[in-house]
Design an enzyme around this catalytic site. Structure first.
Site, mmCIF file in Angstrom:
data_model
loop_
_atom_site.group_PDB
_atom_site.id
_atom_site.type_symbol
_atom_site.label_atom_id
_atom_site.label_comp_id
_atom_site.label_asym_id
_atom_site.label_seq_id
_atom_site.Cartn_x
_atom_site.Cartn_y
_atom_site.Cartn_z
ATOM 1 N N HIS A 128 5.247 9.384 6.189
ATOM 2 C CA HIS A 128 6.356 8.726 6.178
ATOM 3 C C HIS A 128 7.408 9.251 5.218
ATOM 4 C CE1 HIS A 128 9.252 5.523 6.326
ATOM 5 N NE2 HIS A 128 9.029 5.281 4.682
ATOM 6 N N CYS A 147 11.819 8.079 10.521
ATOM 7 C CA CYS A 147 12.159 8.208 9.313
ATOM 8 C C CYS A 147 12.522 9.212 8.852
ATOM 9 C CB CYS A 147 10.758 7.754 8.286
ATOM 10 S SG CYS A 147 9.342 8.754 8.636
#
Length: 1312
Positions: free
Chosen positions: A305, A50
């Site tokens: 994330h 990510c």
């Protein structure tokens, strides 16, 4: 994000990267979905990339970077086709980056893959699952690009766009000498700790001076001594793009651990850097920057994330306001018109129309799945289960089967209407003629929307702050500019800021044109991929929308016994037809007309279903304009083709209320030649599959009747006189009465009262296979039938005590067997006679013992010879299909062996098992076909390994690469016998079972073998005990006590909270399977065939620990490995009355209200408490108050600890906490000291009417007394070690071991 990288986040927030959930396609792999409403493409997450995706999207939406990269041609970079040639210098990284950017801009797919790009980095598969810092990647990626572009025209573009210069100065306070040093920077790392904004951090870095004084003096080169000096830094050269990295992560030297700064840290959308620069005489535009990208980190310092908020400068995407209130009035008006049209066209009998209208009326064009049912009831006044489920199935399956209309989003929690946005590059559109969406509400600033709104209406200007998007891996959503302020603080906060100079203006031809300055060969590549994707989608849709129909033509059927039966017994009268479900009912009717050229008159198409009684008709398709999927037609649907009125001059009743029921009509059979006729009819009776409690002397006949027919009409159809009695089989099962006669038994039947004659079969709950005994008054003159009240007892007559033995010299039978070789003999027998005696008598009467010619044997020799001959044969029963069953144990009596009198036993060659032995079938390799399996007799105490060796010896095989498997209830090769040292009796293997010898070693350890228990609700236990279980006697029962229950004799108290767990078998499943797969496999267990579960959402799965319900397994798509299930675990399944999908922080509690003025409670209720946003006592109190309709301040709560028989009162904790201070962990009921979890019991006191603030009941006091007595006994007996058990279960507080951090690197070739 996956794996153990995010232990902290999975425990606290449950973060995971967003991934698209595809449909299960029957035509192969599903093609990538097209772009969403934003018309922008996301990037697939390889498991932990990510951080890479966020940076790549930022670079893509930096037009100057993108165009500099595209300006490099193949003459400078080389060709990817030549990268494997030894002498070729191919600059793979920029080439792959070009191709990725072209796909992101031009290819019509929801998300692109970075696999080729990361391969060019030299990364292996594990690199895709390791998380790294995005600032580190930014520097390493730019360095790799600069090295890759050495010797090309683009070798300096990274430096030109991103590199700036800082000048550091030290001024001597005594002589004024200035010492300067210049420093190049790619990004500015600014402090977060101790400052509240970006401007404040820059002021500290570039305006404030650091004094060298006291013990920290500076040695001046001109003064040649230590002097007082001042140090400062200024920005000397400003790059076109300024990157700011926020130092969110710090190290606590007191605790020796890292932590993340989550305090408020603001940054402006536009910033003027003039105060921080060395030269300040230029224009303001030389120093002014505007924010265009924010990379956000969500999580803690050990993992999390990344996603990015990015401004679409060239307006390549389709921005939509996130909320209805920010939309122009003209759009609201159009939306209201669309709403009115949807409501006017609503057809309440068409579920597709109803659901489409409901979702279309929502501002977000989507509805939460758990709210869709309520909205449906509000719309049409009826629930899905009541109105549509019968013909269309569960609502979840209906949505999935109509995937061309509906789209499941947000990990399947929401359903939205699917749109078909145009591909961005099928043809290069001009700026004036480009349209991106047919919805006028989606393009408020385009000329197309003005045309749609009408010539007299003007489209309002675009809202300020539009064209910001949240690019979160594969998902791209529109956001407002004001949403950026939400990332100033918290666990989800800004991490990197990207600014661009306001002087950088974009040419008008670049707006809305994704092909701008992209090389032609990349445009051609994208167009070819789009054509390929379009072809794949068309093929997939065609395959996925083809349904297989079974047509039943009326001329091939006749109306008989309340149902439609084929005229010909040789065929079922159906015709297969493949048809596209997107076509209309009229198209289907026309196709059938063309197939049946001789059809005359009207043609009606009615949905049918094959039932045991025959074919039954339901709803008729009357609207020729609706599609097949709107009509609820799916694969394997039966359609009856007729004139819509009658079949063979008989009126056909349609609908669910007229479903036929196949009953077994039982009549007395007591003629003079009863033995001969029963003997002749024995085979017929067996072929009908007679019931166990139907005794001899009864004749059976299967008859079908309409479910809407009354019992009186059934009697009339049977041709019985009015005085005849109809009896139903007694549900209590067999009543074993010793006085019923030797070898015989008695069965009970309940006489239907006269009032039941006017009730229908459906109202009487009669179902397929139920037996109906018809008795005339004279039947009671026989001793076979006796009546006591409304119960009729059928007793085996004493003159029917015989067994017929048939001799078959060949076990398998076949054509070579002569009919005269089959001899039959009737042997007198009783229930107490041993089967060995029956066999000896049969051998004697059949004269099977061989005698030596001319030799007379003594009596002893004759006895031994007979014994020897008897050992060569065995007795076997046959089933209703004529198949031989396993040999009976001849050491048992007729009754103990389960052999019914007046039936036939087969005498055939072979040995029978002893009382301690098992007769098993086995086959090698695959599931056995009829008559191809082999037999073996082994001891019950034989282990699996010994049994395998005996089987291999019997077939002449050797080696160790074999294992045994059982056949499952579907007669397919089932689970392997994993533990080879366990005996067959411990595995509950019985005679007649089939084992399969399978080549290969036992399955790997990745497969989990778990015991499954069924949770029997206490309310249903009474009904369960009203009948005798016909299952095996060794079925395991387990009484468990759910957490927090109390016992009392008072009917108000939760004395019924003692639940029963019933063992239903074991499952073997991969640890990579999902929880949904586990539920699906559990439902197939034979013991759960009667458990009605419409979908897996109606099933709750618990994990058992110490025979207690420990926790509920959550997440339909979560793998069993992630749920930390291991082989040998015990799981419990619980049937639910409604769908349930608990979130990670939704807690299932047993709540019970105290009886005012008494020391007891009302029965408990299940309550789901959502603790995801607030897990404080106040939140629980508000939830309970809403449940009971009371004021939160009037409730007093306590948690029950059943092990200690005490109640812990939950205080309110309403003291104020300063905003600057973090909330105390004690505020959360999920943590210490309460640790609320699934199944905990919460006691409630209503202080408005109850003055008793105590929670302890009499049962609790008795339990505490028992604990004190046990503790005293242990103390006296010196068993203090027992008390250490609870101490060993306490948490040690050790820190979780984390994966070692791996350095990030990108491999670049040498191009100098």
């Amino acid at each position: 994000m996956f794996g153990n990288l995010f232990e902290e986040e999975e425990e606290e927030e449950g973060f995971s990267s967003t991934s698209s959930k595809g449909r299960v396609a029957k035509g192969g792999d599903e093609p990538p979905p097209p772009r969403g409403r934003s018309s922008l493409c996301g990037i697939k997450n390889q498991g932990g990339t990510c951080y890479l995706n966020s940076l790549l999207q930022t670079l893509l939406f930096t037009p100057e970077f993108r165009e500099e990269l595209f300006s490099l041609g193949s003459d400078e970079l080389g060709c990817l086709e030549d990268k494997d040639k030894p002498e070729a210098k191919v600059r793979v990284i920029p080439l792959e980056l070009q191709r990725l950017f072209a796909r992101l801009l031009l290819v019509d797919q929801q998300s692109a893959s970075t696999a080729d790009l990361t391969d060019s980095f030299g990364w292996n598969s594990s690199e895709g699952t390791n998380q790294h810092d995005v600032q580190e990647l930014n520097r390493i990626l730019f360095s790799a690009l600069e090295h890759s572009l050495v010797g090309t025209s683009g070798s300096t573009f990274i430096h030109r766009l991103y590199h700036g210069t800082i000048v550091n100065s030290i001024v001597c306070k005594e002589c004024g000498n200035v010492s300067q040093r210049q420093e190049d920077f790619l990004d500015l790392t600014v402090c977060v700790c101790g400052v509240s904004s970006l401007e404040e951090a820059l002021w500290t870095m570039f305006v404030e001076e650091e004094l060298f004084e006291g013990n920290n003096l500076y040695r001046c080169a001109q003064c040649n001594r230590l002097v007082t000096a001042a140090k400062s830094a200024k920005l000397k050269k400003l790059p076109p793009f300024m990157t700011m990295s926020l130092l969110r992560f710090s190290f606590d030297f007191a605790k020796f651990e890292r932590y993340k700064e989550t305090g408020r840290y603001s940054f402006p959308l536009t910033i003027n850097l003039r105060p921080f620069c060395e030269q300040t005489d230029g224009e303001d535009s030389d120093y002014t920057y505007e924010l265009f990208s924010v990379i956000i980190h969500k999580g803690g310092c050990y993992g999390g994330h990344y996603h990015a908020y990015i401004r679409d400068i060239d307006e390549l995407g389709q921005w939509e306001p996130p909320e209805e209130d920010c939309k122009p009035k003209t759009q609201k008006k159009v939306r209201e018109e669309v709403k009115e049209v949807c409501e006017s066209k609503l057809q309440e009998d068409d579920p597709l129309s109803v659901l489409t209208a409901i979702i279309a009326q929502e501002s977000s064009k989507s509805v939460l799945l758990d709210q869709l049912g309520q909205k449906l009831m509000d719309k049409i006044g009826s629930s899905w289960s009541k109105k549509f489920r019968k013909h269309y199935g569960p609502i979840g399956k209906f949505l999935q089967s109509h995937n061309e209309v509906f789209l499941l989003v947000s990990n399947g929690t929401r359903v939205a209407l699917k749109t078909n946005p145009s591909s961005p590059v099928t043809e290069p559109p001009g700026p004036a003629e480009q349209t991106t969406n047919s919805d006028p509400a989606a393009a408020p600033n385009q000329e197309a929307s003005e045309q749609q709104l009408g010539p007299n209406q003007k489209s309002e200007s675009k809202p300020e702050g539009s064209h910001w998007f949240d690019l979160n891996d594969s998902t791209v959503t529109s956001i407002r500019e004001s949403d950026i302020e939400k990332q100033f603080q918290g666990k989800e906060s800004a991490y990197m800021l990207f600014y661009r100079k306001t002087q950088l203006h974009r040419p008008s031809e670049a707006l809305n044109d994704p092909q701008y300055k992209i090389p032609s060969h990349l445009i051609q590549m994208a167009q070819e991929e789009n054509l390929k994707l379009q072809q794949m989608r068309e093929e997939f849709e065609a395959t996925n929308n083809t349904v297989e129909l079974r047509l039943h033509l009326a001329p091939s059927y006749k109306l008989e016994n309340g149902a439609l039966q084929p005229v010909s017994r040789d065929s079922d009268g159906s015709t297969a037809l493949s048809f596209d479900r997107r076509k209309t009912v009229g198209d289907l009717r026309l196709a059938i007309y063309q197939m049946q050229e001789l059809w005359e008159g009207d043609m009606a198409l009615t949905v049918a279903k094959s039932l045991p009684a025959g074919l039954h008709l339901y709803n008729t398709l009357t609207d020729d304009t609706v599609s097949l999927y709107s009509a609820g037609i799916y694969t394997n649907t039966d359609l009856f083709v007729w004139n819509g009125r009658e079949v063979c001059d008989g009126t056909v009743q349609t609908g669910a209320e007229w479903e036929p029921v196949l009953l077994t009509v039982v009549r007395p059979f007591l003629g003079e030649n009863v033995e001969q006729e029963v003997e002749d009819g024995a085979e017929c009776e067996e072929s009908k599959g007679g019931f166990e409690n139907g005794g001899p002397g009864l004749k059976r006949e299967a008859r079908g009747f309409a479910g809407g027919a009354t019992l009186g009409e059934v009697k009339e159809a049977l041709g019985e006189p009015k005085e005849s009695l109809l009896c139903q089989e007694h549900k209590g099962g067999k009543r074993k009465e010793q006085g019923a006669g030797e070898g015989g038994g008695a069965s009970g039947w309940r006489v239907f009262p006269p009032d039941d004659m006017q009730r229908t079969l459906k109202e009487l709950s009669l179902k397929d296979g139920d037996a109906l005994l018809v008795l005339e008054p004279q039947s009671f003159d026989s001793s076979v039938f006796t009546r006591s009240g409304d119960v009729v007892t059928v007793t085996t007559p004493s003159d029917c005590r015989w067994l017929q033995v048939e001799f078959r010299p060949h076990v398998k039978g076949g054509e070579g067997e002569k009919e005269e070789e089959r001899k039959k003999i009737k042997v007198p027998a009783t229930g107490n006679m041993l089967l060995s005696e029956v066999k000896q008598r049969a051998i004697e009467e059949l004269q099977l013992q061989e005698q030596t010619p001319g030799k007379i044997l003594s009596n002893a020799a004759v006895h031994n010879h007979l014994k020897y001959t008897s050992a060569q044969y065995c007795l076997r029963q046959v089933d209703c299909t004529g198949k031989l069953l396993p040999p009976v144990c001849e050491e048992l009596s007729v009754r103990d062996a389960g052999v019914r009198l007046m039936t036939t036993l087969i005498l055939c060659p072979g040995n029978g098992p002893g009382a301690s032995q098992l007769f098993l079938h086995f086959t090698v390799g695959t599931a056995p076909s009829a008559g191809m399996e082999m037999d073996i007799i082994v001891e019950k105490t034989c282990t699996v390994k010994e049994c395998l060796k005996a089987v291999l010896d019997a077939v002449g095989l050797d080696g160790t690469c074999w294992h045994l498997r059982r056949l499952d209830w579907c007669e397919e090769v089932g689970e392997p016998l994993m533990d080879e040292d366990v005996s067959l009796s411990e595995l509950k293997i019985s005679s007649g079972e089939t084992l399969v010898v399978t080549e290969g070693h036992l399955p790997p350890k990745g497969f989990l073998k778990m015991s499954v228990w069924l949770y029997v609700d206490p309310k249903d236990m009474v009904s369960d005990f009203n009948h005798t279980d016909n299952g095996p006697a060794e079925e395991q029962m387990l009484e468990i006590v759910t957490a927090g229950e109390t016992h009392s004799q008072s009917p108000l108290v939760c004395s019924g909270n003692t639940a029963e767990l019933r063992n239903v078998g074991q499952v073997e499943i991969s640890d990579e399977a999902t929880l949904e797969d586990l539920k699906t496999q559990v439902v197939t267990l034979p013991a759960l065939q009667d458990v009605c579960v419409p979908t897996t959402m109606f099933m709750r799965v618990w994990q058992l620990e110490g025979r207690r319900l420990a926790r509920i397994l959550r997440g339909q798509q979560v793998t069993l490995r992630k749920l930390k299930l291991t082989s040998g675990s015990d799981i419990c399944v619980q049937q639910l009355l409604k769908e349930e999908d608990l979130g990670l922080k939704e807690v299932l509690l047993n709540v019970k209200m105290g009886v005012p003025g008494e020391r007891c409670y009302y029965p408990p209720e299940e309550l789901v408490w959502d603790a995801s946003h607030d897990s404080s006592p106040r939140s629980l109190r508000i939830c309970l108050a809403a449940h009971y309709g009371l004021s939160p301040d009037a409730l007093l709560l306590a948690k029950h600890q059943p092990d200690k028989h005490i109640w812990e009162e939950i205080s309110n904790w309403t003291q104020q906490v300063s905003k600057k201070k973090k909330k105390k962990k004690a505020d959360s009921l999920l943590g210490a000291p309460f640790h609320l979890k699934d199944g905990d019991t919460i006691g409630i006191k209503n202080l408005l009417i109850d003055n008793n603030r105590g929670f302890i009941t009499l049962e609790d006091e008795q339990g505490q007394q028992r604990l004190r007595e046990q503790a005293e006994q242990r103390r006296k007996g010196g068993q203090a070690a027992v008390s250490d058990v609870s101490g060993s279960q306490k948490k040690t507080g050790q820190t979780k071991s984390r994966k070692p951090e791996v350095a990030l690197s990108i491999n670049v070739g040498v191009f100098r």
